[in-house]
Design a protein around this motif. Structure first.
Motif, mmCIF file in Angstrom:
data_model
loop_
_atom_site.group_PDB
_atom_site.id
_atom_site.type_symbol
_atom_site.label_atom_id
_atom_site.label_comp_id
_atom_site.label_asym_id
_atom_site.label_seq_id
_atom_site.Cartn_x
_atom_site.Cartn_y
_atom_site.Cartn_z
ATOM 1 N N UNK A 71 0.869 -1.184 0.000
ATOM 2 C CA UNK A 71 0.000 0.000 0.000
ATOM 3 C C UNK A 71 0.901 1.227 0.000
ATOM 4 N N UNK A 72 0.581 2.169 -0.867
ATOM 5 C CA UNK A 72 1.313 3.439 -0.886
ATOM 6 C C UNK A 72 0.289 4.565 -0.995
ATOM 7 N N UNK A 73 0.324 5.484 -0.041
ATOM 8 C CA UNK A 73 -0.560 6.644 -0.062
ATOM 9 C C UNK A 73 0.313 7.886 -0.189
ATOM 10 N N UNK A 74 0.101 8.631 -1.270
ATOM 11 C CA UNK A 74 0.844 9.871 -1.493
ATOM 12 C C UNK A 74 -0.107 11.057 -1.445
ATOM 13 N N UNK A 75 0.416 12.165 -0.969
ATOM 14 C CA UNK A 75 -0.359 13.406 -0.924
ATOM 15 C C UNK A 75 0.510 14.514 -1.505
ATOM 16 N N UNK A 76 -0.005 15.173 -2.539
ATOM 17 C CA UNK A 76 0.729 16.263 -3.186
ATOM 18 C C UNK A 76 -0.105 17.530 -3.074
ATOM 19 N N UNK A 77 0.505 18.565 -2.519
ATOM 20 C CA UNK A 77 -0.229 19.824 -2.352
ATOM 21 C C UNK A 77 0.011 20.746 -3.541
ATOM 22 N N UNK A 78 -1.006 21.537 -3.823
ATOM 23 C CA UNK A 78 -0.940 22.547 -4.876
ATOM 24 C C UNK A 78 -1.343 23.870 -4.227
ATOM 25 N N UNK A 79 -0.335 24.640 -3.843
ATOM 26 C CA UNK A 79 -0.614 25.898 -3.137
ATOM 27 C C UNK A 79 -1.379 26.894 -3.999
ATOM 28 N N UNK A 80 -1.135 26.865 -5.303
ATOM 29 C CA UNK A 80 -1.818 27.788 -6.213
ATOM 30 C C UNK A 80 -3.331 27.541 -6.205
ATOM 31 N N UNK A 81 -3.728 26.268 -6.114
ATOM 32 C CA UNK A 81 -5.149 25.912 -6.122
ATOM 33 C C UNK A 81 -5.698 25.622 -4.727
ATOM 34 N N UNK A 82 -4.861 25.762 -3.692
ATOM 35 C CA UNK A 82 -5.260 25.443 -2.315
ATOM 36 C C UNK A 82 -5.856 24.044 -2.228
ATOM 37 N N UNK A 83 -5.141 23.075 -2.790
ATOM 38 C CA UNK A 83 -5.677 21.716 -2.818
ATOM 39 C C UNK A 83 -4.596 20.684 -2.511
#
Length: 151
Positions: A71-83
């Motif tokens: 299992x691999x869970x990744x989270x990538x933030x996008x500051x421009x879109x606040x997401x």
């Protein structure tokens, strides 16, 4: 429950993703600076997603229990879109696929972010939860993250 006793054991994998969008940049900053009152949102949400993958058969009626091999869970933030985009990849060697496990992991990760941040942002939205890749089994490989070929 669908009978799978005659199916071949093959290596199977699935990737699901989804997005949580914050209503303002301040909420996003709290997440990135690990300044949320409830703690480290990203680490806790990742663990929640992993735990959810392992509990899928208990949550989804008629879903086969599967021996997960990765299992691999990744989270990538996008500051421009606040997401934050969450991706959950699940592997097994078995007789049935892991699409439901990947979707459950991605969704619970997103729900955990929501839960941990709702005190500071009540207008967050969760969207675009879907399976983007799967491999193994009778139906073979599917990759919806790539545009279809025009042969």
């Amino acid at each position: 429950m669908v009978a799978i006793h005659e199916k071949e054991v093959t290596h199977r994998s699935a990737v699901a993703e989804g997005v949580i969008k914050f209503s303002n940049s301040e909420s996003m900053k709290l997440l990135l600076l690990e300044s949320n009152k409830k703690g480290d949102v990203i680490s806790i949400a990742r663990i929640a997603g992993i735990m959810a993958v392992k509990k899928t058969a208990e949550l989804i009626p008629l879903c086969h229990p599967i021996s997960i091999t990765g299992i691999k869970v990744d989270m990538v933030h996008n500051e421009k879109e606040n997401s934050v985009k969450v991706t959950c990849e699940v592997h097994c060697d078995g007789k049935t696929g892991v699409e439901m496990e990947a979707l459950t992991g991605a969704t619970v990760t997103l729900l955990t972010v929501y839960d941990m941040c709702k005190a500071v942002d009540k207008m967050m939205t969760i969207s675009d939860c879907r399976v983007v890749k799967k491999s193994g089994g009778k139906s073979g490989d599917i990759d919806v993250s790539q545009p279809p070929s025009t042969k």
